[in-house]
Motif scaffolding. Structure first.
Motif, PDB file in Angstrom:
ATOM      1  N   GLU A   1      30.953  -1.033   2.684  1.00 24.78           N
ATOM      2  CA  GLU A   1      30.025  -2.447   3.125  1.00 24.78           C
ATOM      3  C   GLU A   1      31.011  -3.628   3.338  1.00 24.78           C
ATOM      4  O   GLU A   1      31.107  -4.498   3.284  1.00 24.78           O
ATOM      5  N   CYS A   2      31.666  -3.909   1.853  1.00 25.39           N
ATOM      6  CA  CYS A   2      32.767  -4.670   1.803  1.00 25.39           C
ATOM      7  C   CYS A   2      33.867  -4.607   3.075  1.00 25.39           C
ATOM      8  O   CYS A   2      33.867  -5.900   3.571  1.00 25.39           O
TER       9      CYS A   2
ATOM     10  N   GLU B   1      33.858  -8.391   9.735  1.00 23.65           N
ATOM     11  CA  GLU B   1      32.919  -9.573  10.766  1.00 23.65           C
ATOM     12  C   GLU B   1      32.763 -10.694  10.658  1.00 23.65           C
ATOM     13  O   GLU B   1      33.450 -11.605  11.417  1.00 23.65           O
ATOM     14  N   SER B   2      33.089 -11.742   8.960  1.00 28.40           N
ATOM     15  CA  SER B   2      33.698 -12.524   8.934  1.00 28.40           C
ATOM     16  C   SER B   2      34.921 -12.687   9.184  1.00 28.40           C
ATOM     17  O   SER B   2      35.557 -13.960   9.265  1.00 28.40           O
TER      18      SER B   2
ATOM     19  N   GLN C   1      37.618  -7.997  -3.749  1.00 26.03           N
ATOM     20  CA  GLN C   1      38.025  -8.720  -2.046  1.00 26.03           C
ATOM     21  C   GLN C   1      39.018  -8.503  -1.906  1.00 26.03           C
ATOM     22  O   GLN C   1      39.454  -7.871  -0.622  1.00 26.03           O
TER      23      GLN C   1
ATOM     24  N   ASN D   1      33.335  -4.377   5.757  1.00 25.14           N
ATOM     25  CA  ASN D   1      32.200  -4.233   6.499  1.00 25.14           C
ATOM     26  C   ASN D   1      32.098  -5.789   6.614  1.00 25.14           C
ATOM     27  O   ASN D   1      32.422  -6.425   7.756  1.00 25.14           O
ATOM     28  N   ASN D   2      31.513  -6.704   5.749  1.00 29.25           N
ATOM     29  CA  ASN D   2      31.637  -7.624   6.125  1.00 29.25           C
ATOM     30  C   ASN D   2      32.773  -8.646   6.349  1.00 29.25           C
ATOM     31  O   ASN D   2      32.404  -9.764   6.696  1.00 29.25           O
ATOM     32  N   LEU D   3      33.876  -7.722   5.314  1.00 28.88           N
ATOM     33  CA  LEU D   3      35.035  -9.239   5.382  1.00 28.88           C
ATOM     34  C   LEU D   3      35.412  -8.700   6.898  1.00 28.88           C
ATOM     35  O   LEU D   3      35.898  -9.611   7.782  1.00 28.88           O
TER      36      LEU D   3
END
Length: 267
Positions: free
Chosen positions: A190-191, A197-198, A215, A193-195
């Motif tokens: 999940e982390c 995406e950003s 992170q 994917n978020n990183l």
């Protein structure tokens, strides 16, 4: 623009170089002989270089490379950098042994070793292709037998934990970070994917973020698969056919395997 001609160089395309009197490289006797030797050498065999990609998975961690205030670190000094391997030492040795096994195909009856790689006799080309496929299957089978049923995922968590603990042990009481009691693959994914995406980078991470250590490790291990089948898909055994520069073939005669052997011994 007017064409420039260097009299010390030979023109490959004299008809468009503006100097029709310049000799073409295709008319040079030495070139013709070298090309003929190259063709005869190709009839005898080829130089092969073996490349195995995707097996070693590591990451390095150096707190000096991160934008961490010194008062966030114990004694205001970052610890020595570390390098962490995905697999424990026994698994590393077993994989290395399997990769070395690829070269056991070569022997006096089908090849000889040179600085250009193994010179494989042409009669053994089909056997080499079959052998490579068998070795790839053997390697994949070992990985399936040894690392399935959650073992690969646990190795990933273990090597992630090493880096996580490294930052935890380096943290001072003044650091605002919180450390998770248990690491889970789904949280790391999940982390990730978020990183992604950003479009986050290590230099862009904020050291004041509570989850900063997590992170950092997520980005540091982003190139390493978390599931076995993805890891297996990244492993490739390649054999690259190499050639020899024509300048080495212009003043010799190549007719036999022994001629090729003598040539390589002089280089």
């Amino acid at each position: 623009m007017s064409p420039k001609h260097n009299p010390s160089q030979l023109s490959i395309f004299p008809e468009i170089s503006g100097g029709l009197s310049a000799p073409s490289i295709a008319t040079i006797p030495e070139f013709d002989k070298a090309l003929g030797n190259l063709i005869k050498m190709s009839d005898l065999g080829a130089f092969i270089q073996i490349n195995i990609h995707g097996i070693d998975k590591i990451y390095s961690l150096n707190l000096n490379e991160l934008n961490i205030p010194v008062d966030f670190l114990y004694n205001d000094v970052p610890p020595a950098p570390i390098t962490v391997h995905l697999f424990p030492r026994d698994t590393q040795k077993a994989l290395k042994k399997l990769t070395y096994g690829v070269k056991t195909f070569f022997n006096r009856g089908n090849s000889f070793n040179t600085s250009f790689g193994y010179f494989l006799f042409r009669s053994h080309f089909p056997f080499w292709k079959t052998y490579l496929l068998e070795q790839q299957e053997t390697l994949n089978q070992y990985l399936t037998d040894s690392l399935s049923k959650g073992i690969f995922g646990q190795y990933f968590l273990d090597h992630f934990q090493q880096g996580y603990d490294y930052i935890k042990n380096a943290a001072a009481d003044t650091a605002p970070w919180t450390f998770r009691e248990k690491l889970l693959l789904k949280d790391i994914q999940e982390c990730r994917n978020n990183l992604i995406e950003s479009q986050a980078t290590l230099s862009a991470l904020k050291a004041t973020d509570l989850d900063f250590p997590f992170q950092v490790l997520t980005l540091k291990t982003a190139h390493i698969p978390m599931v076995l089948h993805q890891y297996q898909s990244q492993i490739h055994i390649h054999s690259v056919f190499k050639t020899i520069h024509l300048e080495y073939l212009s003043d010799i005669d190549v007719n036999t395997i022994e001629d090729v052997r003598k040539l390589t011994e002089k280089l």
